[in-house]
Design an enzyme around this catalytic site. Structure first.
Site, PDB file in Angstrom:
ATOM      1  N   LEU A  21       0.836  -1.216   0.000  1.00  0.00           N
ATOM      2  CA  LEU A  21       0.000   0.000   0.000  1.00  0.00           C
ATOM      3  C   LEU A  21       0.866   1.260   0.000  1.00  0.00           C
ATOM      4  O   LEU A  21       0.443   2.323  -0.428  1.00  0.00           O
ATOM      5  CB  LEU A  21      -0.883   0.013   1.251  1.00  0.00           C
ATOM      6  CG  LEU A  21      -1.978  -1.034   1.306  1.00  0.00           C
ATOM      7  CD1 LEU A  21      -2.573  -1.096   2.700  1.00  0.00           C
ATOM      8  CD2 LEU A  21      -3.044  -0.718   0.273  1.00  0.00           C
ATOM      9  N   LYS A  25      10.275   5.048   5.465  1.00  0.00           N
ATOM     10  CA  LYS A  25      11.742   5.047   5.596  1.00  0.00           C
ATOM     11  C   LYS A  25      12.243   3.669   6.002  1.00  0.00           C
ATOM     12  O   LYS A  25      13.290   3.213   5.564  1.00  0.00           O
ATOM     13  CB  LYS A  25      12.115   6.093   6.656  1.00  0.00           C
ATOM     14  CG  LYS A  25      13.580   6.489   6.622  1.00  0.00           C
ATOM     15  CD  LYS A  25      13.813   7.795   7.383  1.00  0.00           C
ATOM     16  CE  LYS A  25      15.312   7.981   7.582  1.00  0.00           C
ATOM     17  NZ  LYS A  25      15.618   8.368   8.969  1.00  0.00           N
ATOM     18  N   ASP A 138       3.441  15.528  15.414  1.00  0.00           N
ATOM     19  CA  ASP A 138       3.820  15.382  14.002  1.00  0.00           C
ATOM     20  C   ASP A 138       2.578  15.384  13.113  1.00  0.00           C
ATOM     21  O   ASP A 138       2.464  14.579  12.190  1.00  0.00           O
ATOM     22  CB  ASP A 138       4.614  14.074  13.822  1.00  0.00           C
ATOM     23  CG  ASP A 138       5.468  14.124  12.553  1.00  0.00           C
ATOM     24  OD1 ASP A 138       5.941  13.067  12.107  1.00  0.00           O
ATOM     25  OD2 ASP A 138       5.612  15.221  11.987  1.00  0.00           O
TER      26      ASP A 138
HETATM   27  C1  LIG Z   1       6.454   1.889   6.202  1.00  0.00           C
HETATM   28  C2  LIG Z   1       5.400   2.918   6.116  1.00  0.00           C
HETATM   29  C3  LIG Z   1       4.615   3.300   5.008  1.00  0.00           C
HETATM   30  C4  LIG Z   1       3.792   4.300   5.505  1.00  0.00           C
HETATM   31  C5  LIG Z   1       2.765   5.074   4.763  1.00  0.00           C
HETATM   32  N1  LIG Z   1       1.600   4.209   4.547  1.00  0.00           N
HETATM   33  C6  LIG Z   1       0.526   4.035   5.352  1.00  0.00           C
HETATM   34  C7  LIG Z   1      -0.338   3.163   4.673  1.00  0.00           C
HETATM   35  C8  LIG Z   1      -1.691   2.705   5.075  1.00  0.00           C
HETATM   36  C9  LIG Z   1      -2.030   2.339   6.387  1.00  0.00           C
HETATM   37 CL1  LIG Z   1      -0.849   2.390   7.659  1.00  0.00          CL
HETATM   38  C10 LIG Z   1      -3.348   1.960   6.704  1.00  0.00           C
HETATM   39  N2  LIG Z   1      -4.324   1.916   5.768  1.00  0.00           N
HETATM   40  C11 LIG Z   1      -3.995   2.240   4.485  1.00  0.00           C
HETATM   41  N3  LIG Z   1      -4.786   2.274   3.393  1.00  0.00           N
HETATM   42  C12 LIG Z   1      -4.008   2.663   2.361  1.00  0.00           C
HETATM   43  C13 LIG Z   1      -4.536   2.798   1.019  1.00  0.00           C
HETATM   44  C14 LIG Z   1      -5.837   2.495   0.671  1.00  0.00           C
HETATM   45  N4  LIG Z   1      -5.940   2.762  -0.651  1.00  0.00           N
HETATM   46  C15 LIG Z   1      -7.133   2.582  -1.471  1.00  0.00           C
HETATM   47  N5  LIG Z   1      -4.793   3.222  -1.132  1.00  0.00           N
HETATM   48  C16 LIG Z   1      -3.925   3.250  -0.125  1.00  0.00           C
HETATM   49  C17 LIG Z   1      -2.534   3.724  -0.283  1.00  0.00           C
HETATM   50  N6  LIG Z   1      -2.735   2.903   2.749  1.00  0.00           N
HETATM   51  C18 LIG Z   1      -2.704   2.637   4.094  1.00  0.00           C
HETATM   52  C19 LIG Z   1       0.281   2.874   3.442  1.00  0.00           C
HETATM   53  N7  LIG Z   1       1.498   3.492   3.432  1.00  0.00           N
HETATM   54  N8  LIG Z   1       4.023   4.481   6.803  1.00  0.00           N
HETATM   55  O1  LIG Z   1       5.012   3.671   7.166  1.00  0.00           O
END
Ligand SMILES: Cc1cc(Cn2cc(-c3c(Cl)cnc4nc(-c5cn(C)nc5C)[nH]c34)cn2)no1
Length: 278
Positions: A21, A25, A138
């Site tokens: 998703l 870092k 933050d």
């Molecule tokens: C390692 C790291 C990467 C990230 C940034 N990050 C957070 C998410 C994420 C989380 Cl924690 C929870 N739910 C999510 N849903 C999505 C998502 C849904 N769609 C349709 N598109 C996305 C993108 N991302 C989510 C992903 N990366 N922080 O630490």
């Protein structure tokens, strides 16, 4: 349900792991399904070597400790964690509509109704956190996610602290830091009110108020509170009044969060449900 089962020993075999998703870092976040409950989660996978190299293990422990105890509709749940030889895994709530900053980039800036709805739900989440002596420190678009109903979720408590052990370390990108943190003096929960004011400005104008090419320039603009409102896009004077009451150098003079919820701009523009349905 299964995810809530206290102190269950989780392993990767409890999950069907899907597509990535996002990446941060120290690792990646994958969509995953917990096999027994079929519950969809976000599995954050962090590499121990990278955590050790950056000496952030204590920060990660604090993130897990703080976020796992917080229960609020506008705070991303942390259900549990586990680790193996090389990695640490955080079992997080899945936010179905993804990252807020991507939505802001796409729209350039938000309508006053959408901005006010988000600011009000963040204020309620921060009132809840401050009530538990937790300051986030933050608050910025990159740390905000959008749930299935369009509700905002604060994620990434990596920089949060319990206020009784206030720290002076520099943290987060400069844009969102209030004067007292940029000047690394004592700080308290009012740092989150400052950051919420920065966020409200960025929701309405598409850029943070003290942005500059050089770090040194941003630093100067923050400590001088060099707040200017562009003529475009057109923003109501009521919104500008709220922002001006939050971006105040003297932290004790910043508008209190419960007062923010009574401000005319919030009362007239925020959707009481906290959901932005467009
Ligand atoms: C390692 C790291 C990467 C990230 C940034 N990050 C957070 C998410 C994420 C989380 Cl924690 C929870 N739910 C999510 N849903 C999505 C998502 C849904 N769609 C349709 N598109 C996305 C993108 N991302 C989510 C992903 N990366 N922080 O630490």
């Amino acid at each position: 349900e299964a995810l809530e089962a206290a102190q269950k020993r989780w392993t990767t075999s409890d999950f069907d792991v899907g597509k990535p998703l996002g990446r941060g870092k120290f690792g990646h976040v994958y969509i995953a399904r917990e096999k027994r409950s079929n519950h969809i989660v976000a599995l954050k996978v962090l590499f121990k070597t990278q955590l050790q190299q950056s000496q952030v293990e204590h920060q990660l422990r604090r993130e897990v400790e703080i976020q796992s105890h917080l229960r609020h509709p506008n705070i991303l749940r942390l259900y549990g964690y586990f680790y193996d030889q090389k990695r640490v895994y955080l079992i997080l709530e899945y936010a179905a509509r993804g990252e807020l900053y991507k939505e802001l980039q796409k729209c350039k800036y938000f309508s006053e109704r959408r901005a006010a709805t988000y600011v009000a739900s963040l204020a309620r989440a921060l009132i809840y956190c401050h009530g538990k002596h937790v300051i986030h420190r933050d608050i910025k678009p990159e740390n905000l996610l959008i749930g299935a109903q369009g509700e905002l979720k604060i994620a990434d408590f990596g920089w949060s602290v319990h206020t009784f052990n206030r720290r002076r370390t520099m943290c987060g990108t400069l844009d969102y830091l209030p004067p007292e943190m940029v000047e690394s003096v004592e700080h308290d929960a009012s740092v989150d009110i400052w950051s919420l004011g920065i966020l409200c400005y960025e929701f309405l104008y598409g850029v943070p108020p003290f942005e500059a090419r050089e770090h040194s320039e941003t630093y100067k603009r923050i400590v001088q509170v060099d707040l200017k409102f562009p003529s475009k896009p057109i923003v109501s004077s009521s919104a500008k009044d709220l922002i001006s009451q939050m971006l105040v150098k003297e932290s004790t003079q910043r508008l209190a969060l419960h007062k923010l919820l009574e401000h005319p701009w919030i009362v007239q523009n925020a959707d009481p449900s906290g959901l932005y349905r467009g």
